[in-house]
Design a protein around this motif. Structure first.
Motif, PDB file in Angstrom:
ATOM      1  N   MET A   1     -59.370 -30.048   3.663  1.00 44.65           N
ATOM      2  CA  MET A   1     -59.880 -31.385   3.929  1.00 44.65           C
ATOM      3  C   MET A   1     -59.128 -32.381   3.067  1.00 44.65           C
ATOM      4  O   MET A   1     -58.833 -32.128   1.902  1.00 44.65           O
ATOM      5  CB  MET A   1     -61.378 -31.448   3.604  1.00 44.65           C
ATOM      6  N   LEU A   2     -58.830 -33.540   3.627  1.00 41.77           N
ATOM      7  CA  LEU A   2     -58.204 -34.617   2.882  1.00 41.77           C
ATOM      8  C   LEU A   2     -59.288 -35.547   2.361  1.00 41.77           C
ATOM      9  O   LEU A   2     -60.111 -36.055   3.122  1.00 41.77           O
ATOM     10  CB  LEU A   2     -57.242 -35.401   3.774  1.00 41.77           C
ATOM     11  N   ILE A   3     -59.278 -35.752   1.039  1.00 44.57           N
ATOM     12  CA  ILE A   3     -60.267 -36.593   0.376  1.00 44.57           C
ATOM     13  C   ILE A   3     -59.538 -37.792  -0.208  1.00 44.57           C
ATOM     14  O   ILE A   3     -58.640 -37.630  -1.033  1.00 44.57           O
ATOM     15  CB  ILE A   3     -60.993 -35.796  -0.725  1.00 44.57           C
ATOM     16  N   GLU A  20     -57.834 -48.445   4.382  1.00 43.19           N
ATOM     17  CA  GLU A  20     -57.240 -48.321   5.712  1.00 43.19           C
ATOM     18  C   GLU A  20     -56.084 -47.322   5.718  1.00 43.19           C
ATOM     19  O   GLU A  20     -55.950 -46.515   6.637  1.00 43.19           O
ATOM     20  CB  GLU A  20     -56.785 -49.687   6.217  1.00 43.19           C
ATOM     21  N   ALA A  21     -55.245 -47.363   4.674  1.00 37.83           N
ATOM     22  CA  ALA A  21     -54.121 -46.419   4.582  1.00 37.83           C
ATOM     23  C   ALA A  21     -54.628 -44.985   4.439  1.00 37.83           C
ATOM     24  O   ALA A  21     -54.067 -44.060   5.039  1.00 37.83           O
ATOM     25  CB  ALA A  21     -53.225 -46.788   3.402  1.00 37.83           C
ATOM     26  N   LEU A  22     -55.695 -44.793   3.672  1.00 37.65           N
ATOM     27  CA  LEU A  22     -56.264 -43.454   3.490  1.00 37.65           C
ATOM     28  C   LEU A  22     -56.851 -42.929   4.799  1.00 37.65           C
ATOM     29  O   LEU A  22     -56.687 -41.750   5.132  1.00 37.65           O
ATOM     30  CB  LEU A  22     -57.319 -43.464   2.385  1.00 37.65           C
ATOM     31  N   LYS A  23     -57.506 -43.800   5.548  1.00 39.43           N
ATOM     32  CA  LYS A  23     -58.054 -43.392   6.851  1.00 39.43           C
ATOM     33  C   LYS A  23     -56.925 -43.015   7.804  1.00 39.43           C
ATOM     34  O   LYS A  23     -57.021 -42.019   8.517  1.00 39.43           O
ATOM     35  CB  LYS A  23     -58.897 -44.520   7.452  1.00 39.43           C
ATOM     36  N   GLN A  24     -55.839 -43.814   7.807  1.00 39.84           N
ATOM     37  CA  GLN A  24     -54.688 -43.516   8.666  1.00 39.84           C
ATOM     38  C   GLN A  24     -54.042 -42.193   8.288  1.00 39.84           C
ATOM     39  O   GLN A  24     -53.485 -41.506   9.136  1.00 39.84           O
ATOM     40  CB  GLN A  24     -53.653 -44.626   8.590  1.00 39.84           C
ATOM     41  N   ALA A  25     -54.129 -41.843   7.001  1.00 42.12           N
ATOM     42  CA  ALA A  25     -53.544 -40.579   6.538  1.00 42.12           C
ATOM     43  C   ALA A  25     -54.424 -39.382   6.914  1.00 42.12           C
ATOM     44  O   ALA A  25     -54.031 -38.248   6.703  1.00 42.12           O
ATOM     45  CB  ALA A  25     -53.346 -40.626   5.024  1.00 42.12           C
ATOM     46  N   GLY A  26     -55.610 -39.656   7.455  1.00 42.35           N
ATOM     47  CA  GLY A  26     -56.477 -38.571   7.917  1.00 42.35           C
ATOM     48  C   GLY A  26     -57.570 -38.161   6.942  1.00 42.35           C
ATOM     49  O   GLY A  26     -58.172 -37.102   7.110  1.00 42.35           O
ATOM     50  N   CYS A  27     -57.846 -38.965   5.954  1.00 46.14           N
ATOM     51  CA  CYS A  27     -58.894 -38.625   4.988  1.00 46.14           C
ATOM     52  C   CYS A  27     -60.260 -38.654   5.660  1.00 46.14           C
ATOM     53  O   CYS A  27     -60.604 -39.598   6.365  1.00 46.14           O
ATOM     54  CB  CYS A  27     -58.883 -39.599   3.802  1.00 46.14           C
ATOM     55  N   GLU A  28     -61.027 -37.588   5.417  1.00 44.58           N
ATOM     56  CA  GLU A  28     -62.353 -37.470   6.020  1.00 44.58           C
ATOM     57  C   GLU A  28     -63.444 -38.030   5.112  1.00 44.58           C
ATOM     58  O   GLU A  28     -64.491 -38.457   5.595  1.00 44.58           O
ATOM     59  CB  GLU A  28     -62.647 -36.003   6.333  1.00 44.58           C
ATOM     60  N   ARG A  29     -63.220 -37.976   3.824  1.00 47.01           N
ATOM     61  CA  ARG A  29     -64.168 -38.532   2.843  1.00 47.01           C
ATOM     62  C   ARG A  29     -63.413 -39.534   1.987  1.00 47.01           C
ATOM     63  O   ARG A  29     -62.257 -39.300   1.643  1.00 47.01           O
ATOM     64  CB  ARG A  29     -64.734 -37.428   1.936  1.00 47.01           C
ATOM     65  N   TYR A  51     -66.531 -33.195  -5.337  1.00 46.10           N
ATOM     66  CA  TYR A  51     -66.717 -32.833  -3.934  1.00 46.10           C
ATOM     67  C   TYR A  51     -65.624 -31.874  -3.446  1.00 46.10           C
ATOM     68  O   TYR A  51     -65.877 -31.010  -2.616  1.00 46.10           O
ATOM     69  CB  TYR A  51     -66.723 -34.091  -3.056  1.00 46.10           C
ATOM     70  N   ALA A  52     -64.413 -32.045  -3.955  1.00 50.07           N
ATOM     71  CA  ALA A  52     -63.256 -31.264  -3.473  1.00 50.07           C
ATOM     72  C   ALA A  52     -63.409 -29.779  -3.762  1.00 50.07           C
ATOM     73  O   ALA A  52     -63.914 -29.379  -4.812  1.00 50.07           O
ATOM     74  CB  ALA A  52     -61.979 -31.797  -4.107  1.00 50.07           C
ATOM     75  N   ARG A  53     -62.946 -28.984  -2.821  1.00 47.74           N
ATOM     76  CA  ARG A  53     -62.950 -27.525  -2.945  1.00 47.74           C
ATOM     77  C   ARG A  53     -61.520 -27.008  -2.861  1.00 47.74           C
ATOM     78  O   ARG A  53     -60.613 -27.713  -2.421  1.00 47.74           O
ATOM     79  CB  ARG A  53     -63.792 -26.894  -1.816  1.00 47.74           C
ATOM     80  N   GLY A  86     -54.914 -29.883  -4.035  1.00 45.21           N
ATOM     81  CA  GLY A  86     -53.620 -30.553  -4.019  1.00 45.21           C
ATOM     82  C   GLY A  86     -53.763 -32.040  -4.303  1.00 45.21           C
ATOM     83  O   GLY A  86     -54.866 -32.592  -4.312  1.00 45.21           O
ATOM     84  N   LEU A  87     -52.649 -32.691  -4.532  1.00 43.48           N
ATOM     85  CA  LEU A  87     -52.618 -34.127  -4.794  1.00 43.48           C
ATOM     86  C   LEU A  87     -51.505 -34.729  -3.948  1.00 43.48           C
ATOM     87  O   LEU A  87     -50.377 -34.236  -3.952  1.00 43.48           O
ATOM     88  CB  LEU A  87     -52.350 -34.390  -6.283  1.00 43.48           C
ATOM     89  N   ARG A  88     -51.840 -35.789  -3.210  1.00 41.70           N
ATOM     90  CA  ARG A  88     -50.852 -36.446  -2.365  1.00 41.70           C
ATOM     91  C   ARG A  88     -50.922 -37.952  -2.599  1.00 41.70           C
ATOM     92  O   ARG A  88     -51.998 -38.527  -2.645  1.00 41.70           O
ATOM     93  CB  ARG A  88     -51.137 -36.139  -0.899  1.00 41.70           C
ATOM     94  N   SER A  89     -49.742 -38.562  -2.736  1.00 41.01           N
ATOM     95  CA  SER A  89     -49.646 -40.013  -2.854  1.00 41.01           C
ATOM     96  C   SER A  89     -48.896 -40.531  -1.631  1.00 41.01           C
ATOM     97  O   SER A  89     -47.738 -40.173  -1.414  1.00 41.01           O
ATOM     98  CB  SER A  89     -48.901 -40.400  -4.131  1.00 41.01           C
ATOM     99  N   ILE A  90     -49.568 -41.366  -0.853  1.00 44.96           N
ATOM    100  CA  ILE A  90     -48.991 -41.851   0.409  1.00 44.96           C
ATOM    101  C   ILE A  90     -47.724 -42.664   0.162  1.00 44.96           C
ATOM    102  O   ILE A  90     -46.669 -42.374   0.706  1.00 44.96           O
ATOM    103  CB  ILE A  90     -50.025 -42.710   1.173  1.00 44.96           C
TER     104      ILE A  90
END
Length: 182
Positions: A1-3, A20-29, A51-53, A86-90
């Motif tokens: 899951m992308l948080i 908005e950028a996080l939502k476009q990247a597919g973040c669910e939470r 929350y992250a697993r 994991g950690l991702r920076s758009i």
């Protein structure tokens, strides 16, 4: 899951572009904070991590949204790695799930720390110069000795305070600050 995690430094700033950028990247939470990146205690970030697993990815718009110090960023990345997160920076194009992503992350974390230290050094140097010039804070006043003398002469005429302020090139509030009786 992308948080997703978004942060701005002050309550006046807007989280919308990041969200908005996080939502476009597919973040669910999504989690957010309105606090300085230098602060350790950020409830939104703490909730996102809690929350992250294992297997999830914490996504930020830009690396500096997580923190300002290299040690803080590296420690956070290590904590996430231990939990299998994991950690991702758009914006920075970083994904720590791979070796190259971890390398880029560490380089950018070092750059963020260096930028913060350079700002601190420049600020300290500018304050030292100001102190040597007899200034101890704030902006240099617009009401110079010449303007004060001109205003004093004009006060003896029929001109209004607003006209005098305009004539000597200062705002009306600056004029009243130096000539409150008027």
């Amino acid at each position: 899951m992308l948080i997703g995690y978004a942060r701005v430094s002050t309550a006046d700033q807007d989280l919308t572009p990041q969200i908005e950028a996080l939502k476009q990247a597919g973040c669910e939470r999504l989690y957010s904070d309105k606090a300085s990146g230098a602060k350790v205690n950020r409830p939104g970030l703490a909730e996102a991590i809690a929350y992250a697993r294992s297997g999830d990815v914490l996504v930020v718009w830009k690396l500096d949204r997580l923190g300002r110090t290299m040690k803080g960023l590296v420690d956070l990345s290590a904590d996430l790695d231990e939990k299998g997160i994991g950690l991702r920076s758009i914006t920075d194009g970083i994904d720590t799930s791979g070796t190259a992503g971890r390398l880029v992350f560490n380089i950018l974390a070092a750059m963020a720390q260096m930028e913060r230290e350079l700002v601190r050094e420049r600020t300290t140097a500018a304050l030292a110069v100001a102190r040597r010039k007899g200034r101890f804070g704030g902006r240099k006043t617009m009401m110079t000795e010449e303007r004060r003398n001109a205003a004093t002469k004009l006060l003896k005429t029929e001109m209004s305070s607003r006209e005098i302020a305009r004539a000597i090139g200062v705002s009306i509030s600056t004029f009243y600050r130096h000539f409150p009786a008027r």
